[in-house]
Write an enzyme that holds these catalytic residues in place. Structure first.
Site, PDB file in Angstrom:
ATOM      1  N   GLY A 295       0.778  -1.241   0.000  1.00  0.00           N
ATOM      2  CA  GLY A 295       0.000   0.000   0.000  1.00  0.00           C
ATOM      3  C   GLY A 295       0.804   1.282   0.000  1.00  0.00           C
ATOM      4  O   GLY A 295       0.338   2.314  -0.472  1.00  0.00           O
TER       5      GLY A 295
ATOM      6  N   ASP B 255      -5.733   2.711  10.399  1.00  0.00           N
ATOM      7  CA  ASP B 255      -7.152   2.453  10.664  1.00  0.00           C
ATOM      8  C   ASP B 255      -7.261   1.991  12.119  1.00  0.00           C
ATOM      9  O   ASP B 255      -7.236   2.829  13.027  1.00  0.00           O
ATOM     10  CB  ASP B 255      -7.648   1.420   9.643  1.00  0.00           C
TER      11      ASP B 255
HETATM   12  P1  IMP Z   1      -5.083  -1.315  10.474  1.00  0.00           P
HETATM   13  O1  IMP Z   1      -4.201  -2.458  10.841  1.00  0.00           O
HETATM   14  O2  IMP Z   1      -6.535  -1.605  10.801  1.00  0.00           O
HETATM   15  O3  IMP Z   1      -4.636   0.025  11.000  1.00  0.00           O
HETATM   16  O4  IMP Z   1      -5.123  -1.233   8.902  1.00  0.00           O
HETATM   17  C1  IMP Z   1      -4.055  -0.782   8.201  1.00  0.00           C
HETATM   18  C2  IMP Z   1      -3.935  -1.486   6.869  1.00  0.00           C
HETATM   19  O5  IMP Z   1      -5.227  -1.863   6.344  1.00  0.00           O
HETATM   20  C3  IMP Z   1      -3.337  -0.520   5.912  1.00  0.00           C
HETATM   21  O6  IMP Z   1      -1.963  -0.787   5.748  1.00  0.00           O
HETATM   22  C4  IMP Z   1      -4.109  -0.753   4.632  1.00  0.00           C
HETATM   23  O7  IMP Z   1      -3.383  -1.643   3.822  1.00  0.00           O
HETATM   24  C5  IMP Z   1      -5.403  -1.407   5.030  1.00  0.00           C
HETATM   25  N1  IMP Z   1      -6.546  -0.455   5.009  1.00  0.00           N
HETATM   26  C6  IMP Z   1      -7.162   0.133   6.065  1.00  0.00           C
HETATM   27  N2  IMP Z   1      -8.144   0.950   5.678  1.00  0.00           N
HETATM   28  C7  IMP Z   1      -8.182   0.886   4.332  1.00  0.00           C
HETATM   29  C8  IMP Z   1      -9.006   1.544   3.317  1.00  0.00           C
HETATM   30  O8  IMP Z   1      -9.897   2.365   3.565  1.00  0.00           O
HETATM   31  N3  IMP Z   1      -8.708   1.210   2.026  1.00  0.00           N
HETATM   32  C9  IMP Z   1      -7.732   0.332   1.676  1.00  0.00           C
HETATM   33  N4  IMP Z   1      -6.938  -0.287   2.582  1.00  0.00           N
HETATM   34  C10 IMP Z   1      -7.166  -0.011   3.898  1.00  0.00           C
HETATM   35 MG    MG Z   2      -2.506  -2.759   2.705  1.00  0.00          MG
END
Ligand code: IMP
Ligand code: MG
Length: 183
Positions: free
Chosen positions: A43, A101
């Site tokens: 990403g 996120d």
């Molecule tokens: P977390 O572990 O929930 O903080 O999510 C982080 C990872 O989830 C990021 O590195 C993204 O790859 C993916 N991610 C979170 N939200 C989105 C979104 O709205 N669109 C696409 N990928 C997301």
């Molecule tokens: Mg990702």
């Protein structure tokens, strides 16, 4: 691709303008220090390319492949698909990710590097930070943009591996979410 975007949040010019400011902050922080940037794949690749070209420091770059997302929901478990090979001893480490996120991904990665006591400092930088109600597992030190709690794609972010090459950040339409759902 663009027809699947229900709302454009940031076009390319807006993103690059913001990265100019962010790069100046990061450059000031790491001036005179041995910096290694670790970008989380996949990403953050486009963010990494545009941000690093704006930082005029002799930094090193490494990449780490992790995954936690499945469709539009965080899975809650983070898989390391490959770990960095570079020697990080006596270096300052800056983790780059596309979006913060739940913070589960960043927490897992920070904990992984925190075990290495030879690292001089450990900070993180994200392109996007989602405004969510629940407390996050980790916070980022540098953030380019805060966004609403919607599923966004483009500028490196995907939905089931689509849209990474879209040159903007936008909210994915519910129709596209249904159309490109796995299975
Ligand atoms: P977390 O572990 O929930 O903080 O999510 C982080 C990872 O989830 C990021 O590195 C993204 O790859 C993916 N991610 C979170 N939200 C989105 C979104 O709205 N669109 C696409 N990928 C997301
Ligand atoms: Mg990702």
């Amino acid at each position: 691709m663009i027809q699947d975007i229900s709302e454009v949040l940031f076009d390319e010019a807006t993103i690059l303008h913001r990265l100019d400011t962010l790069a100046r902050k990061i450059s000031a922080e790491y001036e005179g220090k041995d910096l290694t940037v670790v970008a989380l794949l996949t990403g953050s690749v486009i963010f990494m390319a545009d941000l690093l070209r704006r930082i005029p420091l002799p930094l090193q770059v490494d990449c780490l492949a992790v995954s936690s997302y499945h469709g539009t929901q965080s899975k809650g478990t983070v898989t390391f698909r490959q770990t960095p090979v570079a020697d990080l001893s006596n270096r300052h480490v800056l983790i780059l990710d596309d979006i913060l996120d739940t913070g589960i991904t960043l927490r897992t990665v920070l904990d992984h590097f925190a075990k290495d006591k030879t690292i001089l400092s450990l900070k993180s930088c994200v392109l996007l930070r989602k405004l969510i109600e629940q407390p996050r597992k980790a916070e980022a030190d540098f953030v380019a943009f805060d966004i609403p709690n919607a599923f966004v794609v483009g500028y490196g972010l995907d939905y089931n591996e689509r849209y990474r090459n879209l040159p903007l950040v936008g909210v994915l339409s519910p129709e596209a979410i249904t159309r490109y759902a796995k299975e």
